[in-house]
Design a protein around this motif. Structure first.
Motif, mmCIF file in Angstrom:
data_model
loop_
_atom_site.group_PDB
_atom_site.id
_atom_site.type_symbol
_atom_site.label_atom_id
_atom_site.label_comp_id
_atom_site.label_asym_id
_atom_site.label_seq_id
_atom_site.Cartn_x
_atom_site.Cartn_y
_atom_site.Cartn_z
ATOM 1 N N UNK A 128 12.449 4.426 15.815
ATOM 2 C CA UNK A 128 11.392 3.770 15.048
ATOM 3 C C UNK A 128 10.852 4.812 14.068
ATOM 4 N N UNK A 129 10.925 4.524 12.765
ATOM 5 C CA UNK A 129 10.461 5.502 11.782
ATOM 6 C C UNK A 129 9.610 4.804 10.734
ATOM 7 N N UNK A 130 8.912 5.598 9.940
ATOM 8 C CA UNK A 130 8.133 5.027 8.836
ATOM 9 C C UNK A 130 8.650 5.613 7.533
ATOM 10 N N UNK A 131 8.356 4.884 6.449
ATOM 11 C CA UNK A 131 8.752 5.370 5.129
ATOM 12 C C UNK A 131 7.629 6.255 4.571
ATOM 13 N N UNK A 132 8.013 7.170 3.706
ATOM 14 C CA UNK A 132 7.085 8.176 3.217
ATOM 15 C C UNK A 132 5.899 7.568 2.460
ATOM 16 N N UNK A 133 6.099 6.379 1.883
ATOM 17 C CA UNK A 133 5.019 5.752 1.118
ATOM 18 C C UNK A 133 4.177 4.788 1.928
ATOM 19 N N UNK A 134 4.494 4.618 3.231
ATOM 20 C CA UNK A 134 3.741 3.679 4.062
ATOM 21 C C UNK A 134 2.286 4.102 4.201
ATOM 22 N N UNK A 135 1.429 3.126 4.389
ATOM 23 C CA UNK A 135 0.009 3.380 4.568
ATOM 24 C C UNK A 135 -0.233 4.102 5.891
ATOM 25 N N UNK A 136 -1.085 5.150 5.859
ATOM 26 C CA UNK A 136 -1.330 5.917 7.085
ATOM 27 C C UNK A 136 -1.923 5.059 8.209
ATOM 28 N N UNK A 137 -2.635 3.994 7.838
ATOM 29 C CA UNK A 137 -3.194 3.118 8.868
ATOM 30 C C UNK A 137 -2.106 2.364 9.612
ATOM 31 N N UNK A 138 -1.052 1.969 8.892
ATOM 32 C CA UNK A 138 0.059 1.292 9.554
ATOM 33 C C UNK A 138 0.748 2.248 10.522
ATOM 34 N N UNK A 139 0.887 3.506 10.094
ATOM 35 C CA UNK A 139 1.499 4.506 10.965
ATOM 36 C C UNK A 139 0.649 4.680 12.224
ATOM 37 N N UNK A 140 -0.669 4.731 12.017
ATOM 38 C CA UNK A 140 -1.581 4.899 13.154
ATOM 39 C C UNK A 140 -1.423 3.743 14.132
ATOM 40 N N UNK A 141 -1.332 2.543 13.589
ATOM 41 C CA UNK A 141 -1.207 1.359 14.441
ATOM 42 C C UNK A 141 0.084 1.437 15.260
ATOM 43 N N UNK A 142 1.180 1.885 14.622
ATOM 44 C CA UNK A 142 2.461 1.955 15.341
ATOM 45 C C UNK A 142 2.424 3.017 16.435
ATOM 46 N N UNK A 143 1.882 4.195 16.103
ATOM 47 C CA UNK A 143 1.830 5.266 17.105
ATOM 48 C C UNK A 143 0.974 4.828 18.291
ATOM 49 N N UNK A 144 -0.111 4.090 18.003
ATOM 50 C CA UNK A 144 -0.964 3.602 19.079
ATOM 51 C C UNK A 144 -0.248 2.563 19.926
ATOM 52 N N UNK A 145 0.418 1.606 19.274
ATOM 53 C CA UNK A 145 1.091 0.541 20.012
ATOM 54 C C UNK A 145 2.267 1.069 20.831
ATOM 55 N N UNK A 146 3.057 1.952 20.222
ATOM 56 C CA UNK A 146 4.260 2.440 20.886
ATOM 57 C C UNK A 146 3.974 3.622 21.816
ATOM 58 N N UNK A 147 2.753 4.113 21.840
ATOM 59 C CA UNK A 147 2.404 5.296 22.645
ATOM 60 C C UNK A 147 3.279 6.505 22.298
ATOM 61 N N UNK A 148 3.574 6.706 21.007
ATOM 62 C CA UNK A 148 4.376 7.857 20.597
ATOM 63 C C UNK A 148 3.525 9.117 20.503
ATOM 64 N N UNK A 149 4.178 10.281 20.623
ATOM 65 C CA UNK A 149 3.494 11.549 20.365
ATOM 66 C C UNK A 149 3.743 12.011 18.932
ATOM 67 N N UNK A 150 4.819 11.508 18.330
ATOM 68 C CA UNK A 150 5.138 11.854 16.946
ATOM 69 C C UNK A 150 6.057 10.773 16.399
ATOM 70 N N UNK A 151 6.135 10.700 15.103
ATOM 71 C CA UNK A 151 6.915 9.642 14.469
ATOM 72 C C UNK A 151 7.636 10.247 13.263
ATOM 73 N N UNK A 152 8.937 9.952 13.098
ATOM 74 C CA UNK A 152 9.653 10.523 11.957
ATOM 75 C C UNK A 152 9.338 9.766 10.664
#
Lengths: 451, 451
Positions: free
Chosen positions: A209-233
């Protein structure tokens, strides 16, 4: 902060005063870097100068990595350091934190530090500096660990031992092919429990599961919270690995976001802690005066009904009751809408949501209106007056509810942040509509309650 | 959620309809557990029953570990499972998540599941169930990795390979002595880069930052955020290691906390997403009606000045302008105070803060008052009226500012949450004081602007 830290501070301070370098370093490096930072921030300018001679740029960098996010006057701190010391420190910091720090400086200072820095670090920082605010790119770091799919587990572990100290987080190891495309991920946990002879490609997970460089930081935050990740590429649009975003930065994003929603509802920037009443006032006045001018339209509207009020002064008694209650209802509906937008829980259509909000407004309006009808009827011994107040309140609440949910949804659709200064605008707007509704209804029925 | 996930859902659904167990499992286990959970939650009751036969309790547990926190009707989901299946699943879940889940059930259901469960798991869960809400104990898990100080690095790594799969997080390894007292910590990163022959006690850090089991979860959240930890050990009052709190649970605490502050400012619980307008109304009405009754006192107060209004109906025109602006100012000052309390940034004394707030109120009041004085003076061609409105507004804003900062600080000192329903109470209270100030000032000067 814990107690031990508070015990250490006076001892450290004394060593500093008496130039006991070795004793100082003994106590200082017993502290967690965050605590070291707190000590540093508690010093005055003169003692900080001494600290710059006690600590290497790298030691200072470890500390700045943890404290940078809280520090509003980081530019002042950098300026008081020798420029070479400061740029060395920036080199030793994790790239994302160095970028955060540089983003708080003037452009010409940024160029100055980048020009003294060793070219490779400067290039890495420059690459990150140009990402837009609030995108994944702006909060990612380039200090990740990547291995190749054809390596064995043993060689990957060996590689980790070598580079482990430099990476910001080593608990997810990303797998790339020879062209730098992201093809897999393996957690350090899985790596450790795997057979050392196996190939990475056989133990890695191919669905990264990765994010694109231009994605909104809030969307990234939501994914890390939902997936319980420690880091995201983070990848570019061709899926080449560019960096990672770690959970500690995501906590800052979530905090920032919550503070900004809260600020919006209150019409004041709660993040900026001001030092004196003049600065506080300067921050609050723009909103207050803007809203004041808006409120003037409500006053003008009431002005139109002045003749009505002079005939039935009892009407004046209930103005603030109706505007206040409608404002409260509008704020409730606004807060629910903003929260729903933040959670992206748009599983129902726009019109169904609006319809639901109108119905909620009608129901709350009906019950609140009935309550006030009885209260006023009993108090003033005039149930016709009670009916007028109650009916006006019901209409005012329904309209305020509709506005409270419609405005943030429309703002969101138009690409604006639905939370900006929303609270006071809704109450001020609902004052206007409430007054309009109130006096029109009162005008129709006034023959019944003029004494 | 990413695109691949959305592509998989229809395919999974088709397999389920056509009873293709193997194809289903192939696609299903390609998904991240969070996505598996989202698929599960998208099914209707009948299809969920099928899923319980497709997945083992352990596979279901992995999914529940990630989705439990969002699920309001988790009790319904458990009830539709076979009790043995459900209690097996609870056993396989991380203890903190199983406890969170059980906390949402009726007491008698909890005892039922605990009684079917294998005794060891039941005991572990029971131990955690009795911790008070919002304490460190209530969010900690017992699945941590602990080694002894006298072990070698190699033997610790060997041990990790064995227990690594069961622990919730293995990236911090805690070091205890033979009596279970916490004596050190080492990160997996440091363990990996250390020489395998070294003893744990020589490579570990002896200064472990830990929290006590009864500490407030918000304090734990603040520490994890400040220190950038991934997990934090929890000890009893004698410093014996009881469990750990992981960063994913802390993100939930921070989210919860932000939502509750936001709810307080809006006077509505934004966390409870209601299904229909009747439920929404039922949630909003208690606040609205309470505030309505409070507003009645403002109306009663205006009633006392009805004689004044009937003589000078122009006064009615400015009631909402003054109450609205003072309410906005009070809300600003409240939000700043609540935020400052949340950050525990009480570096200045109570009285200095209050003094600063009074001064801020005076400055904003003076400028806002002067603005309105000019606006009204020009509009109504009556500068005496302008002066009365401006002066009343200045006083009303100063009082509202003071109340906005004083009330949350006093609530905090008394041990209440300063954020609860604070916004609407401040505006309603400030309506009352503003009206009182306004009519008293107007009464003194009224001879100058009665036509």
């Amino acid at each position: 902060m814990d107690e031990e830290m508070l015990v250490s501070f006076p001892a450290l301070f004394e060593c500093l005063q008496q130039d006991q370098l070795n004793e100082f370093r003994d106590i200082f490096f017993d502290l967690h870097v965050y605590e070291q930072g707190q000590f540093y921030l508690s010093l005055d300018a003169e003692d900080r100068q001494k600290l710059y001679t006690y600590l290497s740029p790298q030691e200072m960098a470890n500390m700045f990595d943890v404290i940078e996010e809280d520090q509003e006057d980081v530019d002042q701190l950098l300026k008081e350091m020798d420029p070479n010391y400061a740029s060395d420190m920036l080199t030793f910091m994790f790239t994302d934190n160095a970028v955060d720090t540089l983003n708080q400086l003037d452009k010409k200072d940024v160029s100055m530090y980048l020009s003294i820095m060793e070219p490779e670090s400067a290039k890495e920082i420059k690459n990150l500096l140009h990402y837009e605010d609030d995108t994944a790119g702006s909060i990612m770091t380039t200090e990740y660990v990547a291995v190749e799919a054809e390596q064995t587990v043993a060689s990957a572990l060996q590689y980790l031992k070598k580079v482990g100290r430099e990476a910001e987080i080593i608990y997810y190891i990303f797998v790339t092919d020879e062209d730098g495309f992201l093809v897999g991920v393996i957690s350090l946990r899985d790596l450790i429990v795997s057979d050392e002879e196996e190939l990475i490609k056989d133990v890695m997970s191919e669905r990264v599961v990765s994010v694109k460089v231009g994605d909104d930081q809030e969307d990234v935050a939501r994914m890390i919270r939902d997936y319980d990740f420690l880091a995201m590429p983070v990848t570019d649009y061709r899926n080449r690995l560019l960096g990672i975003i770690t959970v500690d930065d995501i906590i800052d994003v979530i905090d920032e976001e919550a503070a900004s929603d809260y600020s919006g509802l209150a019409g004041v920037d709660v993040e900026e802690v001001a030092d004196n009443p003049f600065q506080s006032a300067a921050k609050r006045l723009p909103w207050l005066v803007t809203l004041l001018v808006l409120s003037m339209s409500t006053a003008t509207l009431i002005g139109h009904y002045e003749a009505l009020v002079s005939k039935a002064s009892i009407l004046a008694v209930f103005i603030s009751l109706i505007t206040g209650t409608a404002g409260n209802a509008g704020t409730q509906s606004l807060a629910v809408a903003v929260r729903r937008l933040a959670l992206q829980a748009n599983d129902r259509s726009f019109f169904r949501l609006i319809l639901a909000e109108i119905l909620t407004g009608l129901i709350t309006g009906l019950i609140t209106g009935f309550t006030i009808c009885v209260l006023v009827g009993v108090w003033k011994q005039n149930f016709m007056l009670g009916f007028v107040i109650g009916f006006a309140m019901m209409c005012a609440i329904t309209v305020a509810n509709l506005a409270g949910s419609l405005i943030p949804m429309v703002m969101d659709k138009l690409g604006f942040d639905p939370a900006v200064a929303s609270g006071p605008f809704i109450t001020t707007l609902s004052d206007l509509t409430s007054v309009l509704i109130y006096f029109n209804i009162a005008g129709i029925f006034m023959q019944y309650f003029i004494k």
